[in-house]
Design an enzyme around this catalytic site. Structure first.
Site, PDB file in Angstrom:
ATOM      1  N   ARG A   1      11.840   3.796  17.448  1.00  0.00           N
ATOM      2  CA  ARG A   1      10.613   3.132  17.903  1.00  0.00           C
ATOM      3  C   ARG A   1      10.910   1.687  18.312  1.00  0.00           C
ATOM      4  NH1 ARG A   1       5.919   5.312  13.938  1.00  0.00           N
ATOM      5  NH2 ARG A   1       6.180   7.530  14.377  1.00  0.00           N
TER       6      ARG A   1
ATOM      7  N   CYS B   1      -2.668  -3.549   6.985  1.00  0.00           N
ATOM      8  CA  CYS B   1      -2.575  -2.564   8.062  1.00  0.00           C
ATOM      9  C   CYS B   1      -3.965  -2.334   8.635  1.00  0.00           C
ATOM     10  CB  CYS B   1      -2.004  -1.256   7.518  1.00  0.00           C
ATOM     11  SG  CYS B   1      -3.197  -0.379   6.495  1.00  0.00           S
TER      12      CYS B   1
ATOM     13  N   CYS C   1      -7.722   4.667  11.408  1.00  0.00           N
ATOM     14  CA  CYS C   1      -6.580   5.421  10.910  1.00  0.00           C
ATOM     15  C   CYS C   1      -7.044   6.642  10.111  1.00  0.00           C
ATOM     16  CB  CYS C   1      -5.709   4.537  10.026  1.00  0.00           C
ATOM     17  SG  CYS C   1      -4.349   5.478   9.351  1.00  0.00           S
TER      18      CYS C   1
ATOM     19  N   CYS D   1      -3.456   3.197   2.692  1.00  0.00           N
ATOM     20  CA  CYS D   1      -2.896   4.410   2.093  1.00  0.00           C
ATOM     21  C   CYS D   1      -1.445   4.120   1.747  1.00  0.00           C
ATOM     22  CB  CYS D   1      -3.024   5.591   3.053  1.00  0.00           C
ATOM     23  SG  CYS D   1      -1.704   5.657   4.266  1.00  0.00           S
TER      24      CYS D   1
ATOM     25  N   CYS E   1       2.291   0.962   6.196  1.00  0.00           N
ATOM     26  CA  CYS E   1       2.522   0.331   7.498  1.00  0.00           C
ATOM     27  C   CYS E   1       2.681  -1.179   7.421  1.00  0.00           C
ATOM     28  CB  CYS E   1       1.403   0.685   8.472  1.00  0.00           C
ATOM     29  SG  CYS E   1       1.368   2.431   8.852  1.00  0.00           S
TER      30      CYS E   1
HETATM   31  S1  SF4 Z   1      -0.773   2.251   5.830  1.00  0.00           S
HETATM   32 FE1  SF4 Z   1      -1.933   4.133   5.859  1.00  0.00          FE
HETATM   33  S2  SF4 Z   1      -4.024   3.464   6.209  1.00  0.00           S
HETATM   34 FE2  SF4 Z   1      -2.734   1.777   6.798  1.00  0.00          FE
HETATM   35  S3  SF4 Z   1      -2.449   2.097   8.992  1.00  0.00           S
HETATM   36 FE3  SF4 Z   1      -0.710   2.994   7.944  1.00  0.00          FE
HETATM   37  S4  SF4 Z   1      -1.262   5.123   7.736  1.00  0.00           S
HETATM   38 FE4  SF4 Z   1      -3.154   4.013   8.169  1.00  0.00          FE
END
Ligand code: SF4
Length: 1619
Positions: free
Chosen positions: A1197, A1483, A1489, A1528, A1532
């Site tokens: 990426r 994130c 998301c 979550c 990220c």
């Molecule tokens: S950490 Fe989880 S909630 Fe946050 S953007 Fe990434 S996948 Fe979505």
């Protein structure tokens, strides 16, 4: 006046108001309302409702020249602000007596926040600190108000002063009459009247401009004189600022209100203990006008330390108002050596006590001052501060029972000072009574050393009242000891005091409560084991609602921003009153009021234009005058002129007029020169204006054709089910039907730019304009996230469409109608088309409008209903098809599903059931309309997943509610058989006590059905557990055969299903990432694309998402989810040219949701792109020479790199390396070009691609590469699969790189097989070798990564499974040489660098703070506009940073000042944030998301705000602590490397991790699970405070929490879960 001897602050100030006013407005009951005033007339007392904007009534007295006053509580103050400005600007005598309410009702002192909010209105503010003062200062306020022709606001603590009963020296009417001189009243009445022509807003501005120091001192003097005059009549002396204490005091407390009396009493006691104590108190009585000079004069010159104590509940405001004034006074006097600190009381503690005051004096003397503290919290109060301020002779006792009985017992007690103050405890009245020597003034704090507690109400549950007893005190129980509550018994036993029974009423009446019969002692020996009653508190919930009540309307701010000096709001209304419950007051706030003013102004301006024209005919006019006035006239009359042009011409004309002041022919012009300047005239109102449109001022405005702009703010949430006929939206249609009005419907939370457009267009439009603005107030509270969600729901479902109707465009041959709501465009266009046909008829017969013009909402709803019933029909048809040939037993399968698993399983079961010949019907539980129908169902199978904390999924809640409401016998289920399969995660709530949440919905239904008498198909509920090897499939495959057996179809059909398509197979089948994406894009029947194409789309840089804020609502409407797409751009090192920035800005506006997100991977991201806009967006991006290919997907990426190295000499070389590596590792498929860029249709299988590096299956999972430049680890090198640490030679050349492998963040809650892992360094390579190294590392992972389990497919697991040595060896074998040994490097931190730095060749870089990378315009901060305008001329570049901020790069020296000025203009240079905020990262999470379990980006700023207070108090404002949040565990925002991390677990609940390395070098560790906000604050605040005290020099938070034992150190990924 009242015949009672005992009065309250409220009653006594009311009595004065009635005596000294001709007209009194009151929201309270006034006892002496029928009395005559001192002017010999009967006072008119008018009761007004608190919720009806009472201040709107006051304005009425202004024109009548009556002496007026009002009695209100501070709750009504904020909504009264516009009226207060109005009254102040009229320079009237008017006194508002305010009891300062305490919203939380917990604290016994007032909260002055609302009073402080009105301190700028021009009212003089006078504060009383006792009941006696409430009377006396009330009189002084009236007196000074008449003398100074200035309105006064006289305030006092609501609970303490307003409701304390005491005997005071009362003022008689005769005394009051002696105070007020007839001449002064006469003089006041004959004062010159102010012109009322201007708007309140204009007068306020004018007054603000005139508000000179001199004016203030005048009123100050008048108050001082009035106090002297008062003393001469009554003998009671007061000063505006009153000091008492040691004449050479060093430590002084400044206080106001009842709190000041507590300080005074304590000071007295302390000075009695030690006359030499150099302490003092300054009591502020007159707070406005404020005199710096007087303050300095009054306080001893010896003062060294000052604590300003204020009652406030506002944790978040940094400094309080009185503190600021005191600090400013000392600053102005250049006495910087005086230390001034700010203290709050009334935050958590229930009382303000002498011990607290003592603690403050101790603190002041300590020499180690906290700039800001909260009493009882950051400034602890301990037993050593206890101090007795009550004289020995004072009787102190507490009576539990009717307050009236207490009052009547002591009302007529002579020669004593009586103080009765009543609080509530668990619903019972608890009166604190002091009987003192007549000359004393008892302290206004609760009793904590009572001699006796009398339980008039023997059964009251009042343990706290018992706790007020002194040691060996007594409890008198009214008659019956058996009635005493368990809690009280326990409290008596714990306190070891004696209890007696007596006739408590008689004892009270005897007036000596110590004289009870001691022989009635109760045997309380067994009371310690009594059972305490449970107490439920509802006040907290109420307070929560109240707290968020006040919110400024951002629309008003926008008006101010857009029009600045030109803005003229003609009606007396502002943000606060738009939010107030009722804005339909009879005068200032309604549209007619302002409309008349605007008309008058328009006429005046027309006349002025005519005057100028005529003057210009004068041939003797000096040439300069003639020239500039003609130029002004030309632009002023030209329709095409911009306001700025008119303003410029006006400034020129004004200057020339000034030079010709004596010229006779221009005198009229000079007098009215304000009309030279263009105005933007607005009427601002609420949706209350929408009632009776046809009869209202709105109708006049619309039909007048006059150039009047209306902004109507609607605060009603439209997604509620309330029917709204003839409501505000109809104003839009109504106005449009007249054809000649500009109409816009906007919502600031949906499109900021849309609002801007509308305001500017409305201003420009030469005729009436109506801007309907949406700002829903959800659940009575003003929570920004809720407002945002509600707005989105309403915009999405069409109940609040966004559109602009500009009739001026018609004459230009353009479409006057612009619809900004994408989704409902078609529906609405059709609808408005239909309406258009009606418009001619409506215009002719306006009365028909109401019946003809149905609302858009109704239309859209109808359409949704139709869709819904169509869906049901289709479903029924499908069913009959499904079960048409079936001859097996019927089965109804119901599912409750949140994330699709339960629904998918139910569908699978239905298919299998059908293949076995069963008559299957399938639906969501909530679609099973009538619960009683269950009795007619033979077999029912329920599949239900578990949401949140053991909750039901959203589409099963109604079903469960109905089922749960059934009692045995309500339904006959003996013929119904059921089977249940639940889905859950046994480790989701790992705490033992939370085990009940596992599969809770399934278990609840199971129990319920059994209880109601239904029979079982399968003996036991089936339980699917995410923790099982195969997830829920493990449990399902055991349960399923039992079901078929029970239905008698076990041997029929097969369970053979097509094998699940693996991701690799999907990639192979896709023909190098083509799939059928192109066909899916053409399919207009759905906003989504298929699951497989969705996976392939990621490789092209896009994800399908749906807006989760509006998921539920759309479901209710029977609509599919609000699908849209996210597009991510690939840009190595995050570098973008200004041209590329402008393209992204434009695409965000036209194709996406308006915002640009700068991501944690240094990439642009656009959200909210609907399917048909995908192609033009990607095309637009590519035309600007950026790409989205491989921004997501199982490939390498975007490559990250430090955007502004401290070694600028190597930046270009590194950037070049990043670009070449990106190019080398990019997929080579032609699919991207075909699908998105080529004009011809996709060639499909005709093209054969070749992927030299990836092959047809690409990588097992995503692959991430970064480049770090020590000492800055901003890229978080250890969080990525592959990293290159630049090693730089002494001569600033690049030697090569240390290579890191195996970093990764993602994991799954509760699944210990998944974990984050910090990367390992495997050696050194040269610059020339680096791309080859990257390729070999990536291909090693390509060949050895786990392709069977995506949760185990990242390179970190490959390395841990096979060993780091093996991995390194394999890479070296592929390379054909060995890597060199790693070289020395050192990191200092992993944050971004802010501010200006100089690069090479006279180029500058500015590191800008952009909270969470969100580039959009806010009312207060126009980030997007500012950057767009900069990009139009900036010659350098824009560099996205790894922490989601931005570097304005390569600014030439020549542009430096211009760039700085530009950044300052848009406030983009603001870096004065706490280090905590500067080091915070979140994130995206909700609403886009799909994986988010909790808020992140929208919530972290709030949480940081809640922690900042503690950070500041602890003196850590400048200390960097890395704090990160994700919605979550996917990670990220790289949370597992942060010193404090919050990872979403469920809505509002987060797992908290501590102990990450400050340089991003070490993983953190789980500290606490599933904490809600309150728990987070309760846990983290004390840790921060301790850190501040215990850290060693240079020690970072992450290291300290490990040393302090909060968490264990994490060495590497495999021990991450070891707690
Ligand atoms: S950490 Fe989880 S909630 Fe946050 S953007 Fe990434 S996948 Fe979505």
């Amino acid at each position: 006046m009242s015949g009672h001897r005992l009065v309250t602050g409220e009653s006594t100030s009311a009595a004065v108001a009635v005596a000294l006013s001709e007209q009194v407005y009151t929201t309270k009951r006034v006892e002496n309302a029928s009395e005559r005033n001192v002017y010999g007339t009967k006072t008119q007392v008018q009761t007004v409702k608190a919720e009806n904007d009472p201040a709107s009534s006051f304005v009425g007295t202004l024109n009548q020249n009556k002496l007026g006053s009002a009695l209100i509580s501070s709750d009504s103050l904020v909504s009264a602000i516009p009226h207060l400005y109005n009254i102040a600007s009229s320079q009237s005598s008017f006194v508002v007596h305010v009891s300062a309410e305490n919203d939380k009702k917990k604290n016994t002192f007032g909260d002055f926040s609302n009073v402080m909010a009105v301190r700028q209105t021009g009212f003089a503010l006078l504060s009383s600190s006792s009941v006696q003062e409430a009377q006396d200062l009330a009189a002084i306020a009236h007196l000074a108000s008449i003398k100074a022709a200035t309105p006064f606001l006289h305030f006092f603590d609501s609970s303490r002063v307003a409701h304390e009963h005491t005997n005071i020296e009362k003022l008689t009417n005769q005394t009051l009459a002696n105070l007020i001189s007839g001449e002064e009243v006469e003089a006041y009445r004959n004062r010159p009247q102010q012109s009322n022509n201007e708007s309140t807003y204009a007068r306020y501005k004018q007054r603000k401009a005139q508000d000179s120091q001199e004016d203030r001192v005048d009123v100050y003097k008048v108050v001082e004189e009035s106090m002297v005059q008062f003393a001469s009549v009554t003998g009671r002396h007061y000063l505006p600022l009153e000091y008492s204490g040691h004449p050479d005091a060093e430590n002084v407390i400044v206080a106001m209100g009842a709190g000041a009396t507590v300080v005074e009493s304590t000071l007295q006691a302390l000075r009695e203990q030690s006359a030499d104590a150099k302490i003092g108190v300054l009591k502020v009585r007159l707070f406005r006008p404020w005199s710096n000079a007087e303050l300095i004069k009054v306080l001893p010159a010896s003062v060294k330390n000052i604590a300003v104590l204020e009652p406030s509940h506002d944790y978040t405001s940094t400094w309080n108002p009185v503190f600021l004034d005191v600090a400013a006074a000392y600053q102005a006097a250049q006495k910087d050596e005086v230390e001034i600190v700010s203290g709050q009381y009334g935050v958590d503690a229930a009382d303000f006590t002498p011990a607290m005051v003592n603690a403050v004096y101790h603190h002041l003397a300590s020499g180690n001052l906290k700039r800001r503290f909260v009493l009882g919290d950051s400034l602890p109060v301990t037993h050593k501060h206890a101090i007795n301020v009550t004289p020995e002779s004072t009787q102190q006792f507490v009576v539990v029972g009717d307050e009236a009985e207490v009052l009547s017992a002591f009302d007529q007690l002579k020669d004593k000072k009586i103080q009765v103050y009543t609080v509530k405890e668990n619903g019972a009245s608890v009166s604190h009574v002091r009987i003192a020597h007549a000359s004393t003034s008892p302290v206004p704090s609760l009793i904590d050393h009572a001699d006796v507690v009398i339980l008039l109400n023997a059964s009251a549950n009042v343990p706290a009242a018992i706790a007020t007893l002194k040691p060996h005190g007594h409890v008198i129980i009214n008659q019956n000891a058996d009635a005493v509550s368990g809690s009280v018994k326990k409290a008596i036993a714990a306190k070891k005091v004696h209890a007696y029974t007596a006739d408590a009423s008689a004892l009270l009446k005897s007036k000596d409560v110590t004289k009870f019969d001691a022989s009635t002692k109760v045997d309380a020996s067994s009371w310690s084991s009594a059972k305490a009653e449970e107490v439920k508190s509802v006040s907290a919930a109420k307070a929560a609602v109240k707290e968020s009540d006040v919110l400024e309307t951002p629309y008003i701010k926008m008006l101010d921003q857009v029009f600045g000096e030109r803005l003229s709001i003609a009606n007396g209304i502002n943000a606060a009153s738009v939010w107030s419950p009722d804005t339909q007051s009879a005068n200032a706030s309604n549209p007619e009021f302002g409309y008349g003013k605007i008309l008058a102004q328009n006429q005046q301006r027309a006349k002025f234009l005519a005057d100028v024209e005529q003057t210009l005919n004068n041939t003797e006019l000096p040439e300069a005058l003639h020239k500039t006035l003609s130029q002004w006239l030309l632009v002023a009359k030209s329709a095409g002129s911009k306001p700025q042009q008119v303003t410029d011409a006006a400034i020129a004309a004004e200057n020339v007029l000034e030079q010709h002041q004596t010229e006779a022919s221009v005198q009229a012009i000079i007098r009215n020169k304000e009309y030279l300047f263009p105005k933007s005239n607005w009427l601002v109102g609420s949706d209350a204006w929408s009632y009776d449109i046809g009869q209202s001022g709105v109708h006049h405005v619309i039909t007048s054709g006059e150039n009047v702009n209306m902004l109507i703010v609607d605060t009603t949430p439209y997604s509620s089910d309330t029917e709204r006929e003839q409501r505000k939206k109809d104003i839009g249609l109504y106005a449009m039907n007249y054809g000649s009005a500009y109409v816009a419907s906007v919502a600031i939370y949906a499109s900021y730019t849309g609002v801007l457009h509308a305001l500017i267009e409305a201003d420009k439009y030469d005729g009436p304009s109506v801007v309907l603005a949406f700002l829903p107030r959800v659940h009575n509270a003003a929570n920004p996230i809720e407002i945002l969600q509600e707005t989105k729901v309403c915009v999405d479902n069409g109940s609040w469409p966004l559109y602009r109707w500009n009739p001026a465009l018609e004459s230009e041959g353009k479409d006057p109608f612009a619809l900004d709501s994408e989704r409902i465009k078609k529906d609405l266009e059709a609808f408005l088309d239909r309406e258009n046909h009606l418009s001619v008829l409506v215009a002719q017969q306006p009365d028909l409008a109401k019946t003809l013009v149905s609302s858009v909402e109704a239309d859209v709803k109808k359409r949704h209903e139709q869709l819904k019933s169509k869906a049901r029909e289709d479903y029924a048809r499908l069913l009959s098809g499904l079960s048409g040939n079936a001859n097996g037993p019927p089965v109804t399968i119901l599912f409750g599903s949140d994330n699709g698993n339960a629904e998918g399983l139910a569908k699978k079961l239905a298919t299998k059931g059908k293949s076995r010949g069963l008559k299957v019907s399938l639906m969501a539980m909530d679609d099973f309309a009538d619960i009683q129908e269950l009795a007619n169902v033979t077999n029912v199978v329920l599949i239900v997943s578990t949401a949140g904390q053991g909750e039901f999924p959203s589409n099963s809640r109604e079903f469960w509610k109905a089922l749960n409401n059934l009692a045995v016998g309500d339904i006959a289920l003996q013929d119904t058989k059921f089977a249940i399969f639940g889905l859950g995660d046994s480790h989701y709530w790992p705490r033992e006590e939370d085990a009940v949440y596992y599969n809770r919905p399934g278990k609840l239904i199971d129990n319920r059905l059994e209880m109601l008498g239904a029979g079982r198909l399968v003996a036991e509920i089936g339980l699917g557990d995410d923790q099982d090897a195969d997830g829920y499939e493990t449990g399902f495959s055991a349960w399923q055969p039992e079901l078929w057996k029970a239905l008698g179809v076990a041997d029929i059909g097969t369970d053979d299903e097509p094998p699940k398509l693996t991701d690799d197979q999907m990639k192979i089948d896709s023909n190098f990432l083509r799939g059928t994406i192109a066909q899916d894009l053409e399919d207009e029947s759905t906003g989504a694309i298929s699951e497989i194409n969705g996976k392939l789309l990621k490789f092209h840089g896009s994800y399908g998402q749906d807006d989760r804020d509006i998921r539920e609502e759309r479901k209710k409407q029977g609509l599919e989810k609000a699908f849209s797409f996210m597009i991510r751009v690939r840009m190595p090192g995050g570098v973008s040219t200004p041209e590329q920035w402008l393209v992204m800005d434009e695409l965000a506006e036209t194709h996406a949701n308006g915002a640009i997100k700068l991501t944690t991977r240094q990439a642009f991201q656009l959200h909210g792109i609907i399917k048909k806009k995908l192609k033009p967006t990607i095309r637009g991006i590519n035309q600007s020479l950026l790409s989205t290919l491989a921004a997501c997907g199982d490939v390498n990426r975007n490559i990250m790199m430090n955007p502004n190295p401290h070694v600028p000499e190597v930046y270009d070389e590194l950037n070049d390396f990043a670009n070449k590596m990106m190019e080398h590792l990019a997929p080579k498929t032609n699919a991207y070009h075909e699908i998105w860029l080529a004009d011809e249709m996709v060639a499909g299988h005709a093209v054969q691609d070749f992927e030299p590096l990836y092959g047809p299956t690409y990588l097992p999972r995503k692959f991430k590469i970064v480049i770090a430049v020590p000492p800055n680890n901003d890229v978080d090198i250890f969080a990525h699969d592959l990293g290159f640490i630049a090693i730089i030679n002494d001569d600033k050349t690049l030697a090569g790189f240390n290579v890191t492998v195996g970093g990764g963040m993602g994991m799954t809650h509760g699944n210990k097989k998944t974990y984050p892992r910090p990367a390992s360094v495997i050696g050194f390579c040269t610059v020339e070798q680096a791309i080859d190294v990257a390729e070999k590392v990536m291909t090693t992972q390509r060949d050895y990564g786990d392709r069977t389990n995506r949760k185990h497919a990242r390179m970190k697991y490959t390395i841990d499974d096979r060993g780091l040595d093996w991995f390194k060896g394999e890479v070296e074998t592929r390379l054909g040489y060995k890597l060199e040994a790693e070289r020395h490097y050192e990191f200092t931190d992993n944050a971004d660098r802010y501010g200006w730095t100089k690069g090479l060749g006279d180029k500058w870089h500015f590191g800008m703070f952009i909270e969470n990378g969100k580039v959009k315009d806010w009312p207060d901060l126009q980030i997007k506009t500012g950057l767009r305008e900069l990009a139009k001329w900036h010659k350098g570049d824009f560099r996205l940073t790894p922490n989601q901020h931005l570097v304005i790069g390569n600014v030439p020296e020549a542009d430096l000042e211009r760039t700085k000025a530009h950044l300052a203009k848009y406030k983009l240079d603001n870096l004065s944030f706490s280090s905590l905020r500067l080091n915070a990262m979140a994130c995206v999470a909700l609403p886009t998301c799909g994986l988010a379990m909790a808020e992140s980006e929208r919530y972290l700023p709030t949480l940081v705000g809640l922690l900042e207070g503690t950070i500041e108090e602890a003196g850590l404002r400048e200390d960097a602590i890395t704090i990160r949040m994700t919605g979550c565990p996917n990670g990220c925002a790289r949370p597992y490397l942060a010193e404090i991390a919050f990872v979403g677990k469920a809505p509002g609940a987060y797992n908290v991790y501590l102990g990450g390395g400050h340089k991003g070098e070490r993983l953190n560790k789980l500290y606490k699970e599933s904490l809600k906000e309150e728990e987070i604050l309760a846990e983290i605040k004390p840790i921060i405070k301790r850190f501040a005290l215990e850290r060693t020099p240079g020690e970072h938070f992450g290291d300290w929490v490990i040393r302090a034992g909060y968490v264990k150190k994490t060495i590497t990924g495999t021990d991450f879960h070891e707690l």
